[in-house]
Design a protein around this motif. Structure first.
Motif, mmCIF file in Angstrom:
data_model
loop_
_atom_site.group_PDB
_atom_site.id
_atom_site.type_symbol
_atom_site.label_atom_id
_atom_site.label_comp_id
_atom_site.label_asym_id
_atom_site.label_seq_id
_atom_site.Cartn_x
_atom_site.Cartn_y
_atom_site.Cartn_z
ATOM 1 N N ALA A 9 -66.827 101.192 73.371
ATOM 2 C CA ALA A 9 -67.438 102.514 73.261
ATOM 3 C C ALA A 9 -68.187 102.693 71.941
ATOM 4 O O ALA A 9 -67.696 102.322 70.878
ATOM 5 N N SER A 11 -70.629 101.271 70.566
ATOM 6 C CA SER A 11 -71.034 100.113 69.768
ATOM 7 C C SER A 11 -72.550 100.054 69.610
ATOM 8 O O SER A 11 -73.069 99.293 68.795
ATOM 9 N N LYS A 13 -74.641 99.876 72.571
ATOM 10 C CA LYS A 13 -75.169 99.157 73.745
ATOM 11 C C LYS A 13 -76.371 99.875 74.359
ATOM 12 O O LYS A 13 -77.371 99.250 74.689
ATOM 13 N N ASP A 111 -76.564 97.643 80.519
ATOM 14 C CA ASP A 111 -75.478 97.647 79.545
ATOM 15 C C ASP A 111 -74.242 98.308 80.117
ATOM 16 O O ASP A 111 -74.341 99.193 80.972
ATOM 17 N N ARG A 139 -70.522 107.193 64.105
ATOM 18 C CA ARG A 139 -71.776 107.340 64.865
ATOM 19 C C ARG A 139 -71.650 108.411 65.946
ATOM 20 O O ARG A 139 -72.529 109.243 66.118
ATOM 21 N N GLU A 143 -73.553 112.100 66.346
ATOM 22 C CA GLU A 143 -74.273 112.483 67.575
ATOM 23 C C GLU A 143 -73.805 113.845 68.083
ATOM 24 O O GLU A 143 -74.618 114.667 68.495
ATOM 25 N N ASN A 186 -72.750 94.778 64.753
ATOM 26 C CA ASN A 186 -73.755 95.602 64.062
ATOM 27 C C ASN A 186 -73.115 96.638 63.129
ATOM 28 O O ASN A 186 -73.755 97.623 62.773
ATOM 29 N N LEU A 189 -75.364 97.036 60.337
ATOM 30 C CA LEU A 189 -76.795 96.989 60.652
ATOM 31 C C LEU A 189 -77.264 98.360 61.131
ATOM 32 O O LEU A 189 -76.546 99.032 61.860
ATOM 33 N N ASP A 190 -78.463 98.750 60.723
ATOM 34 C CA ASP A 190 -79.000 99.975 61.312
ATOM 35 C C ASP A 190 -79.639 99.604 62.649
ATOM 36 O O ASP A 190 -79.639 98.431 63.041
ATOM 37 N N VAL A 191 -80.159 100.596 63.363
ATOM 38 C CA VAL A 191 -80.676 100.332 64.708
ATOM 39 C C VAL A 191 -81.781 99.275 64.670
ATOM 40 O O VAL A 191 -81.785 98.335 65.479
ATOM 41 N N SER A 194 -80.420 95.847 64.146
ATOM 42 C CA SER A 194 -79.659 95.445 65.329
ATOM 43 C C SER A 194 -80.612 94.999 66.448
ATOM 44 O O SER A 194 -80.381 93.983 67.119
HETATM 45 O O1 CDP Z 1 -74.016 102.860 74.494
HETATM 46 P P1 CDP Z 1 -72.975 102.921 73.405
HETATM 47 O O2 CDP Z 1 -71.919 103.905 73.686
HETATM 48 O O3 CDP Z 1 -72.417 101.575 73.071
HETATM 49 O O4 CDP Z 1 -73.693 103.403 72.081
HETATM 50 P P2 CDP Z 1 -74.967 104.369 71.948
HETATM 51 O O5 CDP Z 1 -74.913 105.485 72.897
HETATM 52 O O6 CDP Z 1 -76.179 103.513 71.935
HETATM 53 O O7 CDP Z 1 -74.712 105.075 70.573
HETATM 54 C C1 CDP Z 1 -74.731 104.412 69.404
HETATM 55 C C2 CDP Z 1 -75.063 105.379 68.277
HETATM 56 O O8 CDP Z 1 -75.022 104.619 67.093
HETATM 57 C C3 CDP Z 1 -76.469 105.975 68.368
HETATM 58 O O9 CDP Z 1 -76.453 107.279 67.804
HETATM 59 C C4 CDP Z 1 -77.299 105.064 67.503
HETATM 60 O O10 CDP Z 1 -78.374 105.723 66.873
HETATM 61 C C5 CDP Z 1 -76.305 104.582 66.470
HETATM 62 N N1 CDP Z 1 -76.483 103.195 66.002
HETATM 63 C C6 CDP Z 1 -76.751 102.153 66.864
HETATM 64 O O11 CDP Z 1 -76.864 102.339 68.075
HETATM 65 N N2 CDP Z 1 -76.898 100.870 66.400
HETATM 66 C C7 CDP Z 1 -76.776 100.618 65.092
HETATM 67 N N3 CDP Z 1 -76.919 99.378 64.664
HETATM 68 C C8 CDP Z 1 -76.479 101.656 64.217
HETATM 69 C C9 CDP Z 1 -76.341 102.966 64.700
#
Ligand code: CDP
Ligand code: CDP
Length: 209
Positions: A9, A11, A13, A111, A139, A143, A186, A189-191, A194
């Motif tokens: 959760a 992460s 994805k 994903d 994170r 949100e 990650n 790592l920032d988005v 990543s």
């Molecule tokens: O789908 P999942 O639940 O794995 O994650 P997500 O909904 O993509 O949410 C990840 C959150 O972390 C978002 O707010 C992204 O902006 C942030 N984030 C990321 O996705 N990846 C990073 N490397 C750093 C931050």
């Protein structure tokens, strides 16, 4: 070309899947939304989350038009989804839709938890995304706050850990990395970084063909 992204959760994805799909011009399916939609439909109708017959019936008549509903993103629905998703017949009812989505041209990024292991075991590229639980909780808290919802980071962390345990320990399609998955941590790592790391993985696989 099929790119499978799995992981626990929050992460990242979904964010990664969307960005990779955009980069390569492929379609993207966040499969978590499917289980969330089943859970929400059960709760909306006042049914029990463990009511197998009703859950299967709902899974078989799901309308992808409803996958954009904002309430699906809530913690409550995420938690309910992880209860419903442990029912093997619910998962079976949703396999064909996901495989069809993956097979349609020009390519797809999916994903979830079991894309590389069960839904698309022959995916061209498998990425298993991980990040420290505290980082993931932070994170998700950010949100929730951005959506104007109250969020207590310690509670978000507890919820994430509980859900990960349930997803890892269930008998049907548990959360785990496929043997041929590339692990992408990650945490630091920032988005953008990543996404770049994931593109490097995809390109390395393509170059090796
Ligand atoms: O789908 P999942 O639940 O794995 O994650 P997500 O909904 O993509 O949410 C990840 C959150 O972390 C978002 O707010 C992204 O902006 C942030 N984030 C990321 O996705 N990846 C990073 N490397 C750093 C931050
Ligand atoms: O975004 P986040 O990682 O918090 O959750 P999600 O990907 O939307 O998934 C919600 C729940 O659906 C998970 O906790 C899993 O129990 C379930 N799920 C699943 O079993 N298999 C998938 N392929 C995707 C989600």
């Amino acid at each position: 070309m099929i790119i499978a992204i799995d992981g626990p959760a929050a992460s990242g994805k979904g964010t990664l899947g969307k960005r990779l799909a955009h980069h390569y011009g492929y379609r993207h399916l966040d499969t978590g939304v499917i289980y969330r939609a089943v859970a929400k439909a059960l709760l909306d109708r006042g049914f029990d989350l463990t009511d197998e017959a009703r859950a299967v019936a709902i899974a078989m008549e799901l309308d992808p038009e409803n996958f954009g509903h904002p309430e699906l993103k809530s913690q409550r629905i995420g938690d309910a989804a992880s209860v419903v998703s442990a029912i093997p017949r619910v998962r079976e009812a949703l396999v064909n839709f996901q495989r069809q989505f993956a097979a349609d041209p020009p390519g797809a990024v999916l994903d979830g938890r079991d894309i590389g292991t069960v839904i698309c075991p022959n995916a061209d590229v498998k990425i298993f995304v991980v990040a420290d639980p505290q980082v993931r909780a932070h994170r998700r808290t950010l949100e929730a706050l951005a959506r104007g919802e109250a969020a207590d980071e310690a509670m978000v962390l507890a919820d994430i850990l509980k859900r990960d345990e349930r997803d890892k320990n269930r008998a049907a399609a548990p959360l785990k990395a496929a043997e041929d998955a590339h692990i992408l941590d990650n945490s630091n790592l920032d988005v953008e970084a990543s996404v770049s790391a994931a593109i490097a993985i995809v390109e390395a696989v393509r170059a090796a063909r």
